[in-house]
Design a protein around this motif. Structure first.
Motif, PDB file in Angstrom:
ATOM      1  N   UNK A   9       0.869  -1.164   0.000  1.00 15.15           N
ATOM      2  CA  UNK A   9       0.000   0.000   0.000  1.00 15.15           C
ATOM      3  C   UNK A   9       0.908   1.217   0.000  1.00 15.15           C
ATOM      4  N   UNK A  10       0.764   2.035  -1.035  1.00 13.26           N
ATOM      5  CA  UNK A  10       1.687   3.136  -1.306  1.00 13.26           C
ATOM      6  C   UNK A  10       0.945   4.465  -1.198  1.00 13.26           C
ATOM      7  N   UNK A  11       1.503   5.384  -0.436  1.00 13.35           N
ATOM      8  CA  UNK A  11       0.984   6.750  -0.385  1.00 13.35           C
ATOM      9  C   UNK A  11       1.861   7.639  -1.255  1.00 13.35           C
ATOM     10  N   UNK A  12       1.253   8.327  -2.201  1.00 11.94           N
ATOM     11  CA  UNK A  12       1.961   9.314  -3.013  1.00 11.94           C
ATOM     12  C   UNK A  12       1.355  10.677  -2.699  1.00 11.94           C
ATOM     13  N   UNK A  13       2.161  11.576  -2.159  1.00 14.95           N
ATOM     14  CA  UNK A  13       1.646  12.911  -1.863  1.00 14.95           C
ATOM     15  C   UNK A  13       1.700  13.773  -3.121  1.00 14.95           C
ATOM     16  N   UNK A  14       0.744  14.677  -3.225  1.00 11.34           N
ATOM     17  CA  UNK A  14       0.665  15.512  -4.411  1.00 11.34           C
ATOM     18  C   UNK A  14       0.398  14.700  -5.662  1.00 11.34           C
ATOM     19  N   UNK A  15      -0.493  13.712  -5.546  1.00 11.10           N
ATOM     20  CA  UNK A  15      -0.703  12.752  -6.631  1.00 11.10           C
ATOM     21  C   UNK A  15      -1.795  13.149  -7.602  1.00 11.10           C
ATOM     22  N   UNK A  16      -2.404  14.313  -7.403  1.00  7.09           N
ATOM     23  CA  UNK A  16      -3.513  14.696  -8.263  1.00  7.09           C
ATOM     24  C   UNK A  16      -3.098  15.140  -9.645  1.00  7.09           C
ATOM     25  N   UNK A  40      -5.540  20.479  -3.661  1.00  2.00           N
ATOM     26  CA  UNK A  40      -6.582  21.191  -4.404  1.00  2.00           C
ATOM     27  C   UNK A  40      -7.132  20.389  -5.584  1.00  2.00           C
ATOM     28  N   UNK A  41      -6.382  19.396  -6.059  1.00  2.72           N
ATOM     29  CA  UNK A  41      -6.733  18.716  -7.316  1.00  2.72           C
ATOM     30  C   UNK A  41      -7.662  17.529  -7.083  1.00  2.72           C
ATOM     31  N   UNK A  42      -8.798  17.795  -6.438  1.00  8.61           N
ATOM     32  CA  UNK A  42      -9.717  16.714  -6.084  1.00  8.61           C
ATOM     33  C   UNK A  42     -10.265  16.002  -7.325  1.00  8.61           C
ATOM     34  N   UNK A  43     -10.702  16.740  -8.319  1.00  6.99           N
ATOM     35  CA  UNK A  43     -11.312  16.125  -9.494  1.00  6.99           C
ATOM     36  C   UNK A  43     -10.334  15.196 -10.195  1.00  6.99           C
ATOM     37  N   UNK A  44      -9.097  15.660 -10.375  1.00  3.60           N
ATOM     38  CA  UNK A  44      -8.093  14.840 -11.059  1.00  3.60           C
ATOM     39  C   UNK A  44      -7.723  13.617 -10.228  1.00  3.60           C
ATOM     40  N   UNK A  45      -7.582  13.791  -8.918  1.00  3.08           N
ATOM     41  CA  UNK A  45      -7.215  12.661  -8.068  1.00  3.08           C
ATOM     42  C   UNK A  45      -8.318  11.606  -8.042  1.00  3.08           C
ATOM     43  N   UNK A  46      -9.551  12.041  -7.975  1.00  2.00           N
ATOM     44  CA  UNK A  46     -10.659  11.083  -7.949  1.00  2.00           C
ATOM     45  C   UNK A  46     -10.808  10.379  -9.297  1.00  2.00           C
ATOM     46  N   UNK A  47     -10.519  11.085 -10.371  1.00  2.00           N
ATOM     47  CA  UNK A  47     -10.573  10.453 -11.692  1.00  2.00           C
ATOM     48  C   UNK A  47      -9.500   9.385 -11.818  1.00  2.00           C
ATOM     49  N   UNK A  55      -8.262  -0.494  -5.917  1.00  2.00           N
ATOM     50  CA  UNK A  55      -6.819  -0.404  -5.672  1.00  2.00           C
ATOM     51  C   UNK A  55      -6.323   1.025  -5.528  1.00  2.00           C
ATOM     52  N   UNK A  56      -7.218   1.972  -5.487  1.00  2.00           N
ATOM     53  CA  UNK A  56      -6.798   3.364  -5.333  1.00  2.00           C
ATOM     54  C   UNK A  56      -7.863   4.130  -4.572  1.00  2.00           C
ATOM     55  N   UNK A  57      -7.392   5.048  -3.739  1.00  2.00           N
ATOM     56  CA  UNK A  57      -8.290   5.895  -2.971  1.00  2.00           C
ATOM     57  C   UNK A  57      -7.688   7.296  -2.954  1.00  2.00           C
ATOM     58  N   UNK A  58      -8.508   8.312  -3.173  1.00  8.21           N
ATOM     59  CA  UNK A  58      -8.063   9.701  -3.168  1.00  8.21           C
ATOM     60  C   UNK A  58      -8.426  10.340  -1.831  1.00  8.21           C
ATOM     61  N   UNK A  59      -7.431  10.918  -1.147  1.00  2.49           N
ATOM     62  CA  UNK A  59      -7.648  11.529   0.159  1.00  2.49           C
ATOM     63  C   UNK A  59      -6.994  12.908   0.207  1.00  2.49           C
ATOM     64  N   UNK A  60      -7.744  13.882   0.698  1.00  3.72           N
ATOM     65  CA  UNK A  60      -7.244  15.245   0.790  1.00  3.72           C
ATOM     66  C   UNK A  60      -6.493  15.450   2.096  1.00  3.72           C
ATOM     67  N   UNK A  61      -5.367  16.127   2.018  1.00  2.00           N
ATOM     68  CA  UNK A  61      -4.647  16.557   3.220  1.00  2.00           C
ATOM     69  C   UNK A  61      -3.581  17.553   2.815  1.00  2.00           C
ATOM     70  N   UNK A  62      -3.416  18.572   3.636  1.00  5.08           N
ATOM     71  CA  UNK A  62      -2.315  19.515   3.490  1.00  5.08           C
ATOM     72  C   UNK A  62      -1.125  18.941   4.257  1.00  5.08           C
TER      73      UNK A  62
END
Length: 255
Positions: A9-16, A40-47, A55-62
């Protein structure tokens, strides 16, 4: 931890968007489960997450907010059933590689320097701190920090960005020493100018041409090419490598 990428399970920050999205796609291609962090890139990350259902989940965090980062790691664990064991610290505070439009030394203020330090260095520290309990529980982990070749070859002297990335290399090496007994490796992958991301879109064409002409491969590295190199430090093949900085720029900078 020497699990294959497809078991991680991999976390990539700024992945949007930009390089972060390219890194996330590379991990997804190899079968990993990926947490796509965005600010800020919620739409792109969720897409992007929708392209890999289950196998992928989009999560917002500063990433400059340690409480938000901790909440993100907890949410990822609840959603996926296992802790994050590989993190890629890619998130970049608002920045544009804009060539001659950058502030000159006499106009550079500390607020701009501090913004990069908080985002690049502070963000990486917060992510590592939040991920550590899960990595230790799993018996190891991988931390991969994204750097730059500009502190070896400041072809364009972006003082704030370069200083923050140089500090991140220092943190990479000290963390590697401290976390090695836990089976956690900490490495950096450093690129040059990439063709093209949102941050590099403002770069004058002459700078791209100059870099390509002075690079053995005679081309500017792409985000996808760079992302493939990141995979090495997450793979079992790198299990004896820690505290290192791999420069991925087509051979422009040596060592």
């Amino acid at each position: 931890m020497t699990h294959p990428i497809n078991q991680q399970i991999v976390l990539v920050t700024g992945a949007g968007r930009g390089l972060g999205a390219a890194i996330a796609r590379a991990f997804l291609r190899e079968g990993a489960t990926v947490v796509l962090n965005y600010l800020h890139s919620e739409t792109a990350a969720r897409a992007l997450a929708a392209d890999a259902p289950g196998r992928a989940i989009a999560l917002q965090a500063d990433v400059t907010d340690p409480q938000a980062v901790a909440a993100m790691l907890s949410a990822a664990r609840r959603a996926l059933g296992r802790p994050v064991t590989t993190v890629v610290n890619n998130a970049l505070p608002d920045f544009r590689f804009d060539g001659d439009a950058r502030p000159r030394p006499e106009a550079l203020d500390w607020a701009r320097m501090n913004q990069q330090m908080q985002g690049v260095l502070g963000g990486a520290l917060h992510v590592v701190q939040a991920a550590l309990p899960g990595m230790r529980e799993a018996g190891g982990g991988r931390v991969i920090n994204i750097g730059t070749n500009l502190f070896q070859n400041p072809v364009v002297p972006y003082h704030d960005y370069t200083a923050a990335k140089a500090a991140l290399l220092s943190l990479t090496r000290t963390l590697a020493n401290d976390l090695g007994p836990d089976g956690i490796t900490v490495n950096m992958v450093s690129g040059g100018l990439l063709r093209t991301t949102d941050a590099s879109a403002a770069t004058p064409e002459a700078v791209f041409d100059l870099i390509a002409a002075n690079t053995p491969l005679r081309q500017v590295t792409t985000p996808a090419q760079f992302a493939d190199a990141v995979l090495f430090f997450a793979s079992p093949w790198s299990r004896a490598v820690t505290g290192q900085n791999l420069i991925v720029d087509g051979g422009l900078v040596k060592g």
